[in-house]
Each structure stands twice: as C-alpha cells, then as structure tokens.
Design a protein around this motif. Structure first.
Motif, PDB file in Angstrom:
ATOM      1  N   LEU A 114       0.829  -1.209   0.000  1.00 38.93           N
ATOM      2  CA  LEU A 114       0.000   0.000   0.000  1.00 38.93           C
ATOM      3  C   LEU A 114       0.861   1.255   0.000  1.00 38.93           C
ATOM      4  CD1 LEU A 114      -2.811  -0.991   2.517  1.00 38.93           C
ATOM      5  CD2 LEU A 114      -2.980  -0.818   0.025  1.00 38.93           C
ATOM      6  N   LEU A 115       1.907   1.265   0.794  1.00 42.78           N
ATOM      7  CA  LEU A 115       2.777   2.444   0.868  1.00 42.78           C
ATOM      8  C   LEU A 115       3.510   2.686  -0.444  1.00 42.78           C
ATOM      9  CD1 LEU A 115       4.250   2.024   4.463  1.00 42.78           C
ATOM     10  CD2 LEU A 115       2.429   3.588   3.719  1.00 42.78           C
ATOM     11  N   THR A 116       3.870   1.627  -1.138  1.00 42.03           N
ATOM     12  CA  THR A 116       4.581   1.740  -2.410  1.00 42.03           C
ATOM     13  C   THR A 116       3.738   2.467  -3.455  1.00 42.03           C
ATOM     14  OG1 THR A 116       5.823  -0.260  -1.935  1.00 42.03           O
ATOM     15  CG2 THR A 116       5.714   0.391  -4.237  1.00 42.03           C
ATOM     16  N   ARG A 117       2.432   2.371  -3.343  1.00 42.30           N
ATOM     17  CA  ARG A 117       1.526   3.018  -4.307  1.00 42.30           C
ATOM     18  C   ARG A 117       1.349   4.515  -4.038  1.00 42.30           C
ATOM     19  NH1 ARG A 117      -3.085  -1.356  -3.699  1.00 42.30           N
ATOM     20  NH2 ARG A 117      -4.171   0.503  -3.001  1.00 42.30           N
ATOM     21  N   ARG A 118       1.868   5.024  -2.956  1.00 35.56           N
ATOM     22  CA  ARG A 118       1.677   6.424  -2.583  1.00 35.56           C
ATOM     23  C   ARG A 118       2.870   7.276  -2.991  1.00 35.56           C
ATOM     24  NH1 ARG A 118      -3.050   5.206  -2.554  1.00 35.56           N
ATOM     25  NH2 ARG A 118      -4.028   4.301  -0.742  1.00 35.56           N
ATOM     26  N   THR A 119       2.583   8.526  -3.316  1.00 33.59           N
ATOM     27  CA  THR A 119       3.647   9.477  -3.645  1.00 33.59           C
ATOM     28  C   THR A 119       4.323   9.925  -2.343  1.00 33.59           C
ATOM     29  OG1 THR A 119       2.261  11.441  -3.410  1.00 33.59           O
ATOM     30  CG2 THR A 119       2.277  10.349  -5.598  1.00 33.59           C
ATOM     31  N   PRO A 120       5.529  10.482  -2.439  1.00 31.93           N
ATOM     32  CA  PRO A 120       6.157  11.014  -1.230  1.00 31.93           C
ATOM     33  C   PRO A 120       5.283  12.055  -0.516  1.00 31.93           C
ATOM     34  CG  PRO A 120       7.802  10.785  -2.939  1.00 31.93           C
ATOM     35  CD  PRO A 120       6.462  10.492  -3.578  1.00 31.93           C
ATOM     36  N   ALA A 121       4.581  12.886  -1.271  1.00 33.55           N
ATOM     37  CA  ALA A 121       3.708  13.895  -0.650  1.00 33.55           C
ATOM     38  C   ALA A 121       2.562  13.220   0.103  1.00 33.55           C
ATOM     39  CB  ALA A 121       3.164  14.849  -1.713  1.00 33.55           C
TER      40      ALA A 121
END
Length: 152
Positions: free
Chosen positions: A126-133
C-alpha cells in the motif's frame, strides 16, 4: 456561497468516511491480534502487552497496568503467560533493585515476525503506491493520532 457549502458537505462526508474506515481498521487489527495470540496459546491482552513493550521498552507491571487499563492482578496473569511462553522476562531495575521490569525476550520479535509478515507485506504494498507527498500527509496524520492518544 454555493461553493463554500459544497466544500463543507464534501469535507463532512470525507471526515465521516475516514472515521468509519478507522473504526473498521481498528476492529480488523484487534481481530487479527486476537487470532495471533490464540495461535500462540496466549490471551487477548497478551499481544497488546508485547506491543507496549516493543514500542515503549521495558516497563514495570504498574506501568503496564496504567497503559492497558487492566488491574494489577490481570497484569500479573498476562506477564506470567508471556513469561511461560518465553516472550518476556522479569528483571530487577539496575537503578532501584526493589523495582521489577518486564522486558521482551531477546528473540521475541523474531519469533513473532512470521505471524505478522503478511500484514507487513500488505502495508508495504500500500505504501509503495503512494507518492512522497501522500506519505508525508499519512505520516503527519498518524503522528497526530499517536500524540493525541498519548496526551489525552
């Protein structure tokens, strides 16, 4: 004015959705921890004590009672079960030999890791799918939740 009302309705809907998702997430975590504890032959509160000790470090039985809201008798039972399972041990406090500290056994985290590996992998996906922002917003939100929880 219509734009402002629309924004407030949308915000209200988002807040409600977040609250409902948080309730669902908490329920899922509690149920998972109950199953994890049962798979080890432990009680429902036992995994919570392990989490407290992992996140806060060694604690006295009184501190565990305060953090968990359980009675001293119940805390003793939980510690006894965890000690029997060789997940924690009681040690004398070097600073005050009258105090007993409950500490995680050195291999406790490694022994528990396989049980939680699937949850960790799912979170990483799930975290991998998120942008740094997006990750920064999530981190700040979780920091606020933890800080609020710790300080009332």
């Amino acid at each position: 004015m219509d734009e402002e009302v629309s924004f407030m309705v949308r915000r209200s809907d988002l807040e409600l959705a977040i609250q409902q998702q948080m309730i669902t997430m908490i329920a899922n975590i509690v149920l998972f921890n109950h199953a994890a504890s049962a798979s080890l032959g432990l009680g429902a509160s036992d995994s919570q004590f392990l989490t407290l000790l992992q996140t806060r470090g060694a604690m006295t039985p009184g501190q565990l009672a305060e953090a968990s809201g359980l009675t001293s008798g119940t805390v003793t039972g939980v510690i006894d079960r965890l000690e029997k399972a060789k997940l924690v041990r009681r040690e004398r406090d070097d600073g005050d030999r009258r105090k007993v500290l409950v500490v995680l056994a050195p291999d406790a985290v490694d022994r528990l890791a396989p049980i939680y590996a699937g949850q960790g992998a799912m979170l990483q996906r799930l975290l991998t799918r998120r942008t740094p922002a997006e990750l920064e917003v999530i981190r700040r939100f979780l920091d606020d939740l933890v800080t609020q929880d710790e300080h009332g």
